[in-house]
Design a protein around this motif. Structure first.
Motif, PDB file in Angstrom:
ATOM      1  N   TYR A 251      -5.090   0.798  -5.325  1.00  0.00           N
ATOM      2  CA  TYR A 251      -4.918   1.319  -3.967  1.00  0.00           C
ATOM      3  C   TYR A 251      -6.145   0.978  -3.107  1.00  0.00           C
ATOM      4  O   TYR A 251      -6.017   0.605  -1.943  1.00  0.00           O
ATOM      5  CB  TYR A 251      -4.699   2.836  -4.031  1.00  0.00           C
ATOM      6  CG  TYR A 251      -4.398   3.458  -2.693  1.00  0.00           C
ATOM      7  CD1 TYR A 251      -3.104   3.464  -2.176  1.00  0.00           C
ATOM      8  CD2 TYR A 251      -5.413   4.029  -1.945  1.00  0.00           C
ATOM      9  CE1 TYR A 251      -2.841   4.034  -0.947  1.00  0.00           C
ATOM     10  CE2 TYR A 251      -5.161   4.594  -0.698  1.00  0.00           C
ATOM     11  CZ  TYR A 251      -3.861   4.585  -0.197  1.00  0.00           C
ATOM     12  OH  TYR A 251      -3.602   5.149   1.032  1.00  0.00           O
TER      13      TYR A 251
ATOM     14  N   LEU B 175       0.827  -1.207   0.000  1.00  0.00           N
ATOM     15  CA  LEU B 175       0.000   0.000   0.000  1.00  0.00           C
ATOM     16  C   LEU B 175       0.864   1.261   0.000  1.00  0.00           C
ATOM     17  O   LEU B 175       0.516   2.278  -0.641  1.00  0.00           O
ATOM     18  CB  LEU B 175      -0.915  -0.010   1.234  1.00  0.00           C
ATOM     19  CG  LEU B 175      -1.998   1.083   1.286  1.00  0.00           C
ATOM     20  CD1 LEU B 175      -2.960   0.918   0.105  1.00  0.00           C
ATOM     21  CD2 LEU B 175      -2.767   1.007   2.589  1.00  0.00           C
TER      22      LEU B 175
ATOM     23  N   ALA C  45      -2.492   6.732  -4.191  1.00  0.00           N
ATOM     24  CA  ALA C  45      -3.926   6.706  -3.915  1.00  0.00           C
ATOM     25  C   ALA C  45      -4.750   7.133  -5.112  1.00  0.00           C
ATOM     26  O   ALA C  45      -5.863   6.663  -5.321  1.00  0.00           O
ATOM     27  CB  ALA C  45      -4.241   7.594  -2.714  1.00  0.00           C
TER      28      ALA C  45
ATOM     29  N   THR D  27       1.988   2.168  -3.480  1.00  0.00           N
ATOM     30  CA  THR D  27       0.909   2.344  -4.475  1.00  0.00           C
ATOM     31  C   THR D  27       0.273   3.713  -4.266  1.00  0.00           C
ATOM     32  O   THR D  27      -0.138   4.050  -3.144  1.00  0.00           O
ATOM     33  CB  THR D  27      -0.148   1.248  -4.304  1.00  0.00           C
ATOM     34  OG1 THR D  27       0.478  -0.032  -4.430  1.00  0.00           O
ATOM     35  CG2 THR D  27      -1.239   1.375  -5.355  1.00  0.00           C
TER      36      THR D  27
END
Length: 514
Positions: A321, A243, A248, A246
């Protein structure tokens, strides 16, 4: 050699000169011997073969009582039991009506001594009986010998038929009494445990089993949770790494800004889901609520980084995301749930341990009551299972022949006495009588000193013998000797004739029995 021949002639002459003694002794011995032989009662034997087959319809684990081999051993022992022999004595007439205990014991002892059970194979028995009652005739004794075996087999069959069903009923009665006792004891222990729990309601932790068992179960579950938490934390760390790398949002040319930002949209959805959970009655201690609160806190931090309004032209929400965020939230919820359960288990272990330390006597007493209850419950369940087995066995014995008694060879009908061997005994008595007479005559000749020849007199005296005078037999003396010889032959013939007459009577008597 000539000397030995002379000694034999001298001995024969000494016996011949005392021939009347030989005949008298022979007659005396034979009369006494034949009377003794006649006083021996004839014994008649009868034989039969019996097959006893245990019908094992049910498997061994369902059968109540002994196995097939043990049942056959028991049959072997009880075939000639006192109760069966008393019935046989009554049936065959050996015991009169109204006989006392002494007469019964005598009849049973007589039958036990005359009946033999010889196992030929595992379930085949040979029955033999030998009967010789002096008060009965030979025909009655022969009939009684086979009648005893007939009656014994009949009594045995009836007893086995009734005994199997009687044993099943007695077994059920005994098991019912034992089950009632165990049930009463079980209820008493249950009442004592309930009263003990009520009296020490704040000192005994809840749950089934003893405190030691509950601590052991909690530690086993705690070990599983630790391994699961390690795996869940590793998965959460991997999701956080993915996360973090990655973005948003992604920039899409010609597209207006996404209203409110991605994080704010996810935060609004999570808050709506939290409101829905609370409306369903879930408290803040619920694992799902705890996990969703953690996710809301993370989304609030993301929303603050996007800035107010999250304005910006041309940015769109990154689907990867959003997927990673949902995955991370799920893994966070799993870790939170495992952490909560671990804390609960640790608290329970600490609580039980604290109670045991503070109140060791209460915990020990509670363990003792639980152990007593467990023991009574196991006995009760075992007795119930045994009762069902006995009931099934009794139904099988009622519907079928649990023990099958088959007569392979019926009792034989004796036609001649098995003992004594009277013809042989009569012959032996005759030979002993003749031998006794000869021995008596020869012994008397040795006691009375006389010399049958001149040479013997010369050896005995040591003096020379000049000559000897032979006996002069006159015609009158010769006639007298012939007359006595006839009498001697008549006496000897009468002895032989009496012997032949006794033999004939014996064989005629045997023919009458047949």
């Amino acid at each position: 050699m000539n000397g030995l021949y002379d000694e034999f002639r001298v001995a024969l002459h000494s016996v011949w000169t005392r021939r009347w003694l030989v005949l008298a002794v022979a007659w005396g011995i034979c009369i006494l011997g034949w009377l003794a032989v006649a006083s021996i009662p004839n014994r008649y034997d009868s034989r039969a073969r019996l097959l006893v087959d245990v019908n094992e319809i049910l498997p061994d684990e369902v059968q109540a009582g002994s196995s097939g081999r043990q049942q056959i051993d028991q049959i072997r022992e009880t075939l000639t039991s006192a109760r069966n022999l008393e019935k046989v004595a009554v049936t065959t007439g050996l015991l009169p009506a109204g006989a006392n205990e002494r007469e019964k014991a005598g009849a049973v002892g007589m039958l036990r001594g005359s009946i033999k059970v010889i196992p030929q194979q595992e379930n085949i028995f040979e029955l033999t009986t030998s009967v010789g009652v002096p008060s009965l005739s030979d025909a009655d004794n022969a009939k009684l010998a086979s009648g005893i075996l007939d009656s014994l087999i009949t009594v045995f069959r009836d007893d086995q038929l009734r005994g199997g069903r009687m044993n099943a009923r007695e077994g059920l009665k005994f098991l019912d009494a034992q089950i009632a006792d165990r049930e009463k004891a079980l209820r008493e222990v249950e009442a004592r445990r309930a009263a003990f729990e009520a009296q020490n309601i704040g000192l005994i932790p809840g749950g089934s089993g003893s405190p030691a068992q509950r601590v052991e179960a909690a530690r086993a579950e705690l070990s599983q949770i630790d391994s699961q938490m390690i795996a869940a934390q590793a998965q959460l760390a991997a999701a956080n790494g993915q996360l973090a790398s990655t973005p948003a949002t992604i920039n899409v040319p010609g597209m207006g800004s996404v209203g409110g930002g991605v994080a704010r949209q996810q935060l609004a959805g999570a808050q709506n889901e939290l409101s829905s959970m609370r409306s369903r009655g879930l408290t803040d201690a619920h694992p799902d609520v705890i996990a969703l609160k953690s996710q809301i806190a993370s989304l609030k931090a993301l929303a603050d980084r996007e800035g107010p309004g999250a304005s910006g032209g041309g940015n769109a929400q990154n689907p990867a995301y959003a997927s990673l965020s949902a995955m991370r939230a799920e893994r966070q919820a799993t870790v939170s749930a495992l952490s909560t359960r671990k804390a609960q288990l640790l608290a329970e272990i600490a609580k039980i341990t604290s109670h045991q330390i503070q109140n060791p006597g209460i915990a020990a007493e509670y363990d003792r009551i639980n152990g007593e209850y467990t023991a009574f419950k196991a006995q009760y369940d075992k007795l119930l299972a045994q009762r069902e087995q006995v009931r099934m066995r009794g139904e099988v014995q009622t519907e079928t022949d649990a023990i099958k008694v088959e007569l392979l060879d019926p009792p034989s009908k004796p036609t001649s006495p098995a003992s004594p061997n009277r013809p042989l005994f009569l012959t032996l008595v005759l030979l002993v009588g003749i031998g006794g007479g000869i021995g008596a005559a020869f012994g008397l000749s040795q006691v009375r000193t006389s010399y049958a020849t001149a040479a013997k007199l010369e050896r005995a005296s040591g003096l020379p013998v000049i000559g000897s005078i032979t006996e002069v037999v006159t015609p009158e003396r010769h006639i007298d000797r012939r007359k006595k010889l006839v009498w001697l032959a008549g006496g000897s013939g009468a002895l032989i004739g009496l012997y032949a007459l006794l033999l004939a009577a014996e064989f005629i008597q045997r023919g009458l029995v047949a």
